[in-house]
Design an enzyme around this catalytic site. Structure first.
Site, mmCIF file in Angstrom:
data_model
loop_
_atom_site.group_PDB
_atom_site.id
_atom_site.type_symbol
_atom_site.label_atom_id
_atom_site.label_comp_id
_atom_site.label_asym_id
_atom_site.label_seq_id
_atom_site.Cartn_x
_atom_site.Cartn_y
_atom_site.Cartn_z
ATOM 1 C CE LYS A 59 1.569 3.664 10.450
ATOM 2 N NZ LYS A 59 1.171 3.523 9.040
ATOM 3 C CG LEU A 108 -1.758 -1.315 1.355
ATOM 4 C CD1 LEU A 108 -2.500 -1.353 2.688
ATOM 5 C CD2 LEU A 108 -2.740 -1.446 0.197
ATOM 6 C CB ILE A 139 5.083 0.713 1.478
ATOM 7 C CG1 ILE A 139 6.431 0.358 0.835
ATOM 8 C CG2 ILE A 139 4.920 2.209 1.726
ATOM 9 C CD1 ILE A 139 6.527 0.607 -0.648
#
Length: 508
Positions: free
Chosen positions: A396, A113, A252
């Site tokens: 993140k 993704l 990803i």
């Protein structure tokens, strides 16, 4: 709706009220349909068919959005999943590997993704192009992993990137550098849906362009869009025609999501002979994961429940680590034939996520999204596999980046593994303050990445820099007050220390 209309609808009988609401709903659908038709007329001829598919998809989603009321789950029906529906990874691994690993691998397609931008980390362009380790990007590491598989087992596992209109152009430019790698790389695009005004519920966009004042009028509708977009791209049929059977889908930016041969073997050679159409990798919750979606049993099927679907009165119960012990890693193994069947029957059911946003000009909008894992209940014989935490290593924030850049991990053929020199398998808790949020600021503040092999917890706040060869052990808290600056000197060893203000070093 005006106050008068609201009062009027209240005054009507319950039956009348619902009829009245139905009229309003139909009016709204008609208005949206007209707006979408207007937008479609502005599409250039070479984009017409593609735009039409996108807008039709949005209309279906919008129709469902108007039909659904209140929380999408009835809390009373939520049960813990039966024991055998979530298998421990150890049990899957204990079955070993078949002699014909190559023929099993040749039935696999890896899908990453790749729709997200690096904006939350202060980077322009696709997130997958951020350097994470020895100047390798997320995309570099992914290609290295699959090339290593193909070379080791003499196979042809392709890599497919699901891009969004935000990432497609930049990603395609960079793909040329992998032309000589032993990995076939394909791309397809997520849909492009119009954001809608929170008050009127009408699209903000006036035409199909997404530049200038229209930049913020469009959005990619979440990774649940993979089923329709993959199908529409033609790639699904191509791979089925080549004899491929499963896709392994993951984010990803999850560096732990590598191809696992034991899980693949479990799918290809199911122990009970019943083919499994959907595997969701789950892992045990820690305090940091309380908001993660969890697998439950709901009306006789495995179902993913996200925090946004939980009635407010039950949010604390949902977050409880004792009741819901696992969460979804978004590493998913899905049967290609099943995706084709369900897509053609229009039978993939995913709850709508309503995501409110405020545009730069202050306009409140909502975007309607779906999540790929929510479709688990539409597939037959679905299974959860409780995998080790090492298969969930998302990046993140720069705090996550610090962990994966450090000597806690070693890099081998694109895969990161926890260093053998780390005495306990848990990952330290790292919280870097707002001065470190952007990747370029973060890199400027570390002359070299500290030795973190013995670190348990690191909190850094304020204007702090690290010299070369710093070593951090135990619990280290470094807080520079407003106006102060703390420079950790080269070679410093901080073990169970609180550093504050003017670089006073205290025992913790």
């Amino acid at each position: 709706m005006s106050r008068f209309v609201q009062d009027l609808s209240k005054a009507m009988s319950q039956d009348g009220a619902s009829q009245f609401q139905e009229v309003i709903r139909q009016e709204l659908e008609l208005s949206v349909k007209k707006e979408l038709e207007k937008i479609l007329t502005t599409a250039p001829s070479h984009e017409f068919e593609h735009t039409k598919k996108d807008l039709d998809g949005f209309r279906k989603l919008f129709h469902r959005f108007l039909q659904e009321k209140g929380p999408s789950v009835d809390w009373g029906k939520i049960q813990r999943p039966p024991e055998d529906s979530i298998q421990p990874y150890e049990k899957v691994k204990a079955r070993g590997l078949p002699d014909n690993i190559s023929s099993v691998l040749n039935k696999l397609v890896v899908v990453k993704l790749n729709g997200g931008l690096g904006t939350s980390m202060g980077c322009k362009g696709p997130k997958s192009l951020i350097g994470v380790r020895n100047e390798n990007t997320f995309l570099d590491l992914t290609v290295q992993q699959i090339e290593h598989l193909n070379k080791t087992y003499d196979t042809d596992v392709p890599l497919v990137l699901m891009n969004s209109f935000n990432t497609d152009e930049d990603t395609k430019k960079i793909l040329q550098k992998y032309n000589h790698c032993r990995v076939k790389i394909y791309t397809f695009n997520q849909s492009r849906y119009p954001r809608i005004n929170k008050e009127s519920l009408l699209p903000v966009a006036k035409d199909v362009s997404y530049s200038g004042e229209n930049t913020e009028a469009w959005y990619p509708p979440g990774h649940g869009d993979i089923y329709a977009s993959f199908y529409n791209s033609g790639l699904l049929d191509t791979f089925i025609g080549e004899g491929k059977e499963y896709i392994f889908v993951s984010n990803i930016d999850n560096l732990g999501a590598t191809v696992d041969l034991y899980i693949l073997n479990h799918l290809m050679n199911p122990p009970n002979g019943k083919p499994c159409e959907f595997v969701m990798e789950v892992t045990n919750k820690t305090r940091a994961d309380v908001k993660g979606g969890t697998l439950t049993q709901y009306e006789g099927k495995l179902r993913l429940v996200e925090i946004a679907q939980v009635p407010k009165a039950h949010v604390d119960e949902f977050k409880s680590v004792s009741k819901f012990k696992i969460f979804n890693t978004n590493n998913l193994w899905i049967s290609l034939a099943a995706v084709k069947r369900l897509q053609e029957q229009n039978a993939i059911d995913m709850e709508i996520i309503v995501n409110p946003k405020t545009l730069d000009g202050g306009l409140n909008v909502i975007q309607l999204e779906t999540a790929v894992g929510a479709a688990i209940k539409s597939f037959e014989n679905s299974l959860g596999i409780n995998v080790p935490r090492s298969r969930f290593l998302p990046v993140k924030t720069t705090s996550d980046l610090l962990l994966v850049m450090s000597n806690l991990y070693s890099l081998n053929a694109g895969s990161l593994t926890m260093s053998e020199k780390r005495e306990f398998p848990t990952v330290p808790l790292v919280k870097l303050g707002s001065s470190f949020t952007k990747v370029q600021d973060y890199l400027r503040r570390f002359e070299s990445i500290p030795d973190m092999l013995e670190l348990d917890h690191l909190t850094v706040s304020g204007d702090v820099t690290f010299g070369k060869n710093v070593s951090l052990k135990g619990t280290v808290i470094i807080i520079a007050n407003h106006g102060d600056r703390i420079d950790i000197p080269p070679g410093a060893v901080l073990e169970n220390k609180i550093v504050s203000g003017n670089l006073r070093i205290l025992d913790h």
